[in-house]
Design a protein around this motif. Structure first.
Motif, short mmCIF file in Angstrom:
data_model
loop_
_atom_site.label_atom_id
_atom_site.label_comp_id
_atom_site.label_asym_id
_atom_site.label_seq_id
_atom_site.Cartn_x
_atom_site.Cartn_y
_atom_site.Cartn_z
N ALA A 16 0.90 -1.36 0.11
CA ALA A 16 0.16 -0.18 -0.18
C ALA A 16 0.91 1.28 -0.12
O ALA A 16 1.93 1.27 0.54
CB ALA A 16 -0.83 0.12 1.13
N MET A 55 -5.17 6.09 -0.57
CA MET A 55 -4.43 4.99 -0.09
C MET A 55 -4.76 4.12 -1.55
O MET A 55 -5.72 3.86 -1.91
CB MET A 55 -5.10 4.19 0.94
N PRO A 103 -7.66 -4.16 4.82
CA PRO A 103 -6.28 -3.86 3.82
C PRO A 103 -6.21 -4.68 2.61
O PRO A 103 -5.49 -5.72 2.95
CB PRO A 103 -5.38 -4.05 4.81
N LEU A 123 -10.14 -9.89 4.97
CA LEU A 123 -10.85 -9.84 6.27
C LEU A 123 -12.19 -10.85 6.09
O LEU A 123 -12.63 -11.62 6.82
CB LEU A 123 -11.43 -8.41 6.83
N ILE A 174 -4.70 -11.27 11.82
CA ILE A 174 -5.30 -10.10 11.36
C ILE A 174 -6.87 -9.85 11.96
O ILE A 174 -7.37 -10.78 12.34
CB ILE A 174 -5.25 -10.01 9.76
N GLN A 175 -6.76 -8.33 12.45
CA GLN A 175 -8.20 -8.16 13.21
C GLN A 175 -8.97 -7.30 12.47
O GLN A 175 -8.41 -6.98 11.36
CB GLN A 175 -7.70 -7.52 14.54
N ARG A 176 -9.87 -6.96 12.79
CA ARG A 176 -11.12 -6.30 11.99
C ARG A 176 -10.68 -4.60 11.76
O ARG A 176 -10.97 -4.26 10.38
CB ARG A 176 -12.32 -6.10 12.63
N GLY A 233 -7.33 -4.07 10.54
CA GLY A 233 -6.17 -4.34 10.23
C GLY A 233 -4.90 -4.40 10.79
O GLY A 233 -3.81 -4.80 10.35
N PHE A 266 -3.13 -6.75 14.18
CA PHE A 266 -2.73 -7.92 14.45
C PHE A 266 -2.85 -8.24 16.03
O PHE A 266 -2.65 -7.44 16.69
CB PHE A 266 -1.53 -8.45 13.80
N LYS A 287 1.14 -3.68 12.34
CA LYS A 287 1.77 -4.69 11.48
C LYS A 287 3.29 -4.32 11.72
O LYS A 287 4.23 -5.26 11.66
CB LYS A 287 1.50 -4.61 9.89
N THR A 329 2.89 -1.70 6.96
CA THR A 329 1.57 -1.43 6.94
C THR A 329 0.77 -1.33 5.61
O THR A 329 1.26 -0.90 4.59
CB THR A 329 1.37 -0.19 7.67
N ALA A 330 -0.41 -1.86 5.69
CA ALA A 330 -1.05 -1.69 4.35
C ALA A 330 -2.15 -0.50 4.46
O ALA A 330 -2.95 -0.56 3.58
CB ALA A 330 -1.79 -2.99 4.25
N LEU A 331 -2.21 -0.15 5.78
CA LEU A 331 -3.35 1.04 6.06
C LEU A 331 -2.99 2.22 6.68
O LEU A 331 -3.53 2.24 7.94
CB LEU A 331 -4.67 0.23 6.57
#
Lengths: 139, 830
Positions: A47, A54, A78, A93, B566-568, B570, B572, B618, B812-814
């Motif tokens: 990302a 994003m 994500p 998710l 992974i949690q809701r 994003g 962990f 993450k 991180t992805a977010l």
């Protein structure tokens, strides 16, 4: 969603070579440098924050790149962490499936945005998106 | 007729009902409409309709238009000459021609008799009027015209008597109620549907029917219909009378053999045919459907007709010259007057050692019974609740193995959910019993691009017979088309993107030496990657190759890329290993320090007796692992997770065995093993079961005398199931050995994501005992050896903190969201 015409962004208005050098195109699109392609392992996604948005960039096993909005419209998952193949990404998710080329969901969710993305001869990844100001923000 | 047409053989079909028309359809499907010059005779002046649905027309649930299978244009399009409304009076076998009521003779090269059935009308005085056939107000229930006449009459009459308490009578009674008619049902036998149900079942059905407002009288032999010009009532043999202004006779059907008889063909109860449906001693005359007697049997259900039509078409077209009809095992699933009824085989035990399992709940209108002989299902009856009918029909059809606890034939006891059973239904299992459509055919249609229920029903005809399987068809279509990772478009494939079941896939992988996910796609799936298949393939390849597995990070699910759950939002969750749920002050102190240092939003005890640090970003994972300096607890993988233990014999005054030490030993040996589904284990020190070992994938229970029981296949998640006892052994060493063998056998043989609670019942605990405890097939040493190799290949994945395996592994992805997005909960707050 924003006022920007997604179809025009994702579709035929942009032709690969026309974007060389990161120049503005038609005053509406701007190309941003993301970084070396080596940051994205083949078969994975990463990302990138771009102009307050994003963007998830995926490197297919063929080497081709795809860029879509990074946040799953279903519950904010994500997408860059998702599993991919040549066609789709699966949100980690809740396993919603999106086509990488079109952004369309195959599991009944709203579509993702797609962004033109390319790799220059020096191995740098560039993504094109609406000029800041045209775009009110992420999805 | 032109010369060219004359050269085509002439096929004449007498009977335009379901069997005749289906035979012609099957012929056209195989060779097109031009092989034969086809003429069809039908007594009724219509195209071909679904007779089963006449009760829906009567009840108003369906329009007439909706029940037509083939409309008149269909006959034209296929060049079929339809002589609708024309009765055939005689077959001239020597001249090879049929004579019709209008005096015409139609020559044939091949003749198919499909005259179906006629209503059986018992001898009742006054049923017939001397001049005009049936008495005014007396009806049979067989044809569209019968149905129309009943509807017309019911609209302005008040009281009806229906004679016959079988399927047809019940449907007629229910249908007539829709017109405000009060209905009395008279049945000669002692209980309703006596051909399909035993007395208890019949009585329960009766209560349900009576609740609908239908009066039921059994042991009622109707002797006379009263009334001179109009019907006024009926009188029984015992003298009782019932007032009525309309009478429906629905006392069953008989094969319609009048034409065959008049033409000198062999007729007993039906027209006698051989396995090719050829009429005895008549090389060019065939018969199909309800008019037929095959091996002494006649059939009044639709499924056997379809089977016969297929055989006949295969034979007549030469596309399947070896086709033979061997008779049908009839199983029915119906909605009778609004009540679900399913029945197959015998209704009651016949021999001394037949097992008979019965459940009756009259108040709810539920009745279930099964008859088992020599471990095979030979009969079943379900009323009111037919949820188990799919399984029972399959077991009845194929004689497949039955659960040891027979009650499971009647109820789902903490087994896999209904969705899973739909998914687990074998590919060739018949879903639509009317049209003979298998699950495989449905799935193939969906994978072929048809994504709607109606589309699939149109393409396969599934659900277009009696309609009772529509729900199951819908479930299968939904499942086959679903976008979920766990959905599997082909039931037997290990993963959706590689068209092979697990044994075949493993054999190919081994034979070709495929050590990476991409190698599998290249060799076995035409190079087509499939995202949904990757996770399952990674698991399989790691299990098979251990150290030699060639890792492709992108093929792993995110949890397995970063070794955290992974949690809701994003973030962990991090669960360090805590073998057997035992910890130390030093460990607790370290965990506390890490939680403080990294501002961990939630510290929580897990159900598996560990400590969970939730809300870790993450990018912080490597630092957290480094600060913890503890091995991974695998709370994120489809893998061996944890062994829950109780205090055991060292401290507990009840403890019979050192469960804590054994639990730690098990976790130490099998930690992190990947498997088709997650594995939660427990060891408990006495049968009080504090560690909940009875409901674990594998649970060990210490019992008096220093012995240990091993249970497998337990679950306490969405589905609760007590494990089955695999073995009772004397030493912890034996527990370790059998645990290893069970785990390895599960790893090698379970389908992807098939938990032990589904796997163990599927294989059967007795078979597992043979394989694992008795080593009947000699698998033991091989299982031990391959497991040992996997154990040896174990590496703590949290060592990846020192050097990321891929660039940006922990990026991180977010990054733009303020994380964590879940509320921070202070200790002790609710």
């Amino acid at each position: 969603m924003t006022a920007v015409d997604d179809g025009r962004l994702a579709g035929g208005a942009l032709v690969g070579g026309a974007l060389a050098g990161g120049a503005l195109v038609g005053g509406r699109l701007v190309e941003r440098r993301l970084g070396p392609v080596g940051e994205i392992p083949p078969g994975e996604g990463r990302a990138y924050p771009v102009d307050g948005l994003m963007v998830a960039v995926f490197r297919l096993t063929t080497g081709a790149l795809r860029a879509v909005s990074a946040v799953c419209p279903h519950a904010g998952g994500p997408l860059a962490d998702g599993l991919i193949d040549a066609e789709v990404v699966i949100c980690p998710l809740h396993q919603h499936v999106f086509e990488l080329a079109t952004g369309c969901s195959r599991s009944g969710q709203p579509p993702l945005r797609t962004y033109p993305v390319r790799q220059d001869p020096d191995g740098i990844v560039w993504v094109s998106l609406a000029q800041a100001g045209d775009d009110a923000g992420g999805p | 007729m032109t010369q060219a047409q004359e050269r085509r053989p002439r096929l004449v079909v007498v009977g335009n009902g379901m069997a005749g028309a289906r035979t012609v359809e099957e012929i056209i499907d195989r060779v097109g409409p031009d092989r034969y010059d086809i003429t069809m005779f039908g007594t009724e002046p219509y195209g071909n309709y679904n007779r089963i649905l006449l009760s829906n027309v009567l009840s108003g649930a369906e329009e007439e238009d909706g029940i037509f299978l083939n409309s008149l244009p269909w006959y034209q399009e296929n060049g079929i000459t339809l002589r609708a409304g024309m009765t055939v009076t005689r077959i001239d076998g020597f001249a090879k021609a049929v004579h019709a009521a209008d005096g015409t003779a139609t020559p044939y090269d091949k003749l198919v008799i499909a005259t179906g059935s006629v209503p059986f009308v018992p001898p009742i005085d006054g049923a017939h009027h001397p001049r005009r056939g049936f008495h005014q107000g007396v009806f049979t229930f067989r044809t569209l015209d019968d149905t129309r006449a009943m509807i017309r009459y019911a609209r302005d009459h008040q009281r009806a008597v229906v004679i016959g308490g079988g399927l047809l009578g019940l449907e007629a009674a229910r249908g007539l109620q829709q017109y405000g008619v009060s209905v009395t049902l008279l049945h000669a036998a002692g209980h309703l549907m006596n051909a399909q149900l035993d007395a208890t079942g019949g009585d329960i059905l009766r209560r349900s029917v009576e609740r609908l407002g239908i009066d039921v009288v059994t042991k009622a032999r109707t002797e006379r219909i009263l009334g001179k010009d109009n019907v006024e009532g009926v009188r029984l043999a015992d003298g009782r009378t019932f007032a009525a202004d309309m009478v429906v006779i629905a006392a069953g059907i008989r094969p319609n053999t009048a034409l065959a008889q008049a033409s000198g063909l062999p007729v007993e109860r039906g027209i006698v045919v051989d396995d090719q449906l050829r009429v005895l001693d008549e090389p060019d005359v065939y018969a199909v459907g309800e008019c037929v007697q095959h091996r002494g049997q006649t059939y009044g259900l639709v499924a056997p007709l379809w089977e016969q039509a297929k055989v006949l078409a295969g034979h007549l077209t030469g596309t399947d010259p070896t086709a033979a009809y061997h008779g049908s095992r009839t199983a029915t699933k119906l909605k009778v007057a609004g009540v679900d009824v399913a029945s197959m085989g015998v209704t009651a035990p016949e021999r001394d050692d037949d097992e008979f399992v019965v459940f009756a709940e009259p108040r709810r209108g539920v009745y279930k019974s099964v008859v088992v002989r020599d471990d095979r299902l030979i009969g079943a009856t379900l009323i009111g609740d037919v949820s188990k009918v799919g399984f029972l029909m399959q077991a009845f059809d194929r004689g497949s193995p039955l659960p040891e606890e027979r009650v499971r034939l009647l109820f789902d006891l903490g087994g896999p959910p209904a969705e899973v059973s739909a998914a687990e239904l074998a590919d060739d299992a018949q879903v639509c019993n009317c049209n003979g459509v298998s699950k495989g055919a449905l799935v193939a249609t969906v994978t072929g691009g048809v994504r709607t229920l109606t589309g699939v029903m149109d393409a396969t005809r599934a659900g277009k017979g009696c309609g009772s399987c529509k729900t199951l068809v819908a479930q299968i279509v939904e499942w086959a088309a679903g976008g979920e990772v766990e959905a599997d478009p082909a039931a037997n494939w290990y993963v959706p993107g590689v068209p092979m079941d697990k044994p075949t896939l493993m054999a190919e992988i081994r034979a070709r030496g495929l050590r990476s996910v991409s190698a599998v796609f290249d060799a076995l799936a035409d190079g087509q990657e499939d995202a949904k298949s990757k996770m399952g393939l990674v698991s399989l390849l790691r299990m098979m190759w251990g150290d030699e597995y060639v890792d492709e990070r992108g093929a792993r699910f995110i949890n397995d890329r970063v070794h955290a759950n992974i949690q809701r939002d994003g973030t962990f969750s991090v669960v360090p290993q805590m073998k057997g749920g035992c910890t130390t002050p030093a460990q607790l102190r370290r965990i506390a320090d890490v939680a403080e240092k990294h501002q961990v939003p939630l510290v929580k005890l897990t159900g598996g007796q560990r400590i969970d640090l939730l809300g870790i970003r993450k990018e912080d994972l490597p630092k957290v692992w480094a600060d913890l300096d503890m091995p991974s607890g695998y709370a994120y993988g489809k893998s061996f997770r944890t062994v829950k233990t109780c205090v055991g014999s060292e401290f507990c005054r009840f403890g019979l065995g050192d469960s804590t030490a054994l639990g730690i030993a098990i976790e130490e040996r099998f930690q992190g093993l990947e498997a088709p589904g997650k594995l939660k284990l427990a060891v408990t020190g006495c049968p009080r079961n504090c560690a909940e070992a009875y409901v674990k994938d594998l649970g060990v229970v210490a019992i008096e005398g220093g012995r240990w029981e091993i249970y497998v296949g337990g679950a306490a998640g969405a589905h609760v199931r007590k494990g089955d006892l695999l073995a009772t052994v004397d030493t912890p060493a034996e527990v370790m050995a059998l645990t290893g063998r069970f785990l390895q056998y599960y790893r090698e043989n379970a389908n992807w994501l098939e938990r032990t609670y589904a796997f163990v019942p599927r294989v059967g605990i007795e078979r597992l005992r043979e394989l694992i405890v008795e080593d009947s097939d000699g698998l033991g040493p091989g299982l031990d050896e391959r497991l040992a190799a996997s154990v040896a290949a174990y590496r703590d994945p949290w060592r990846e903190r020192d050097a990321p395996v891929t660039p940006g592994q922990f990026r991180t992805a977010l990054p733009l969201l303020p994380l964590p997005a879940v509320p921070v909960r202070a200790g002790g707050q609710p």
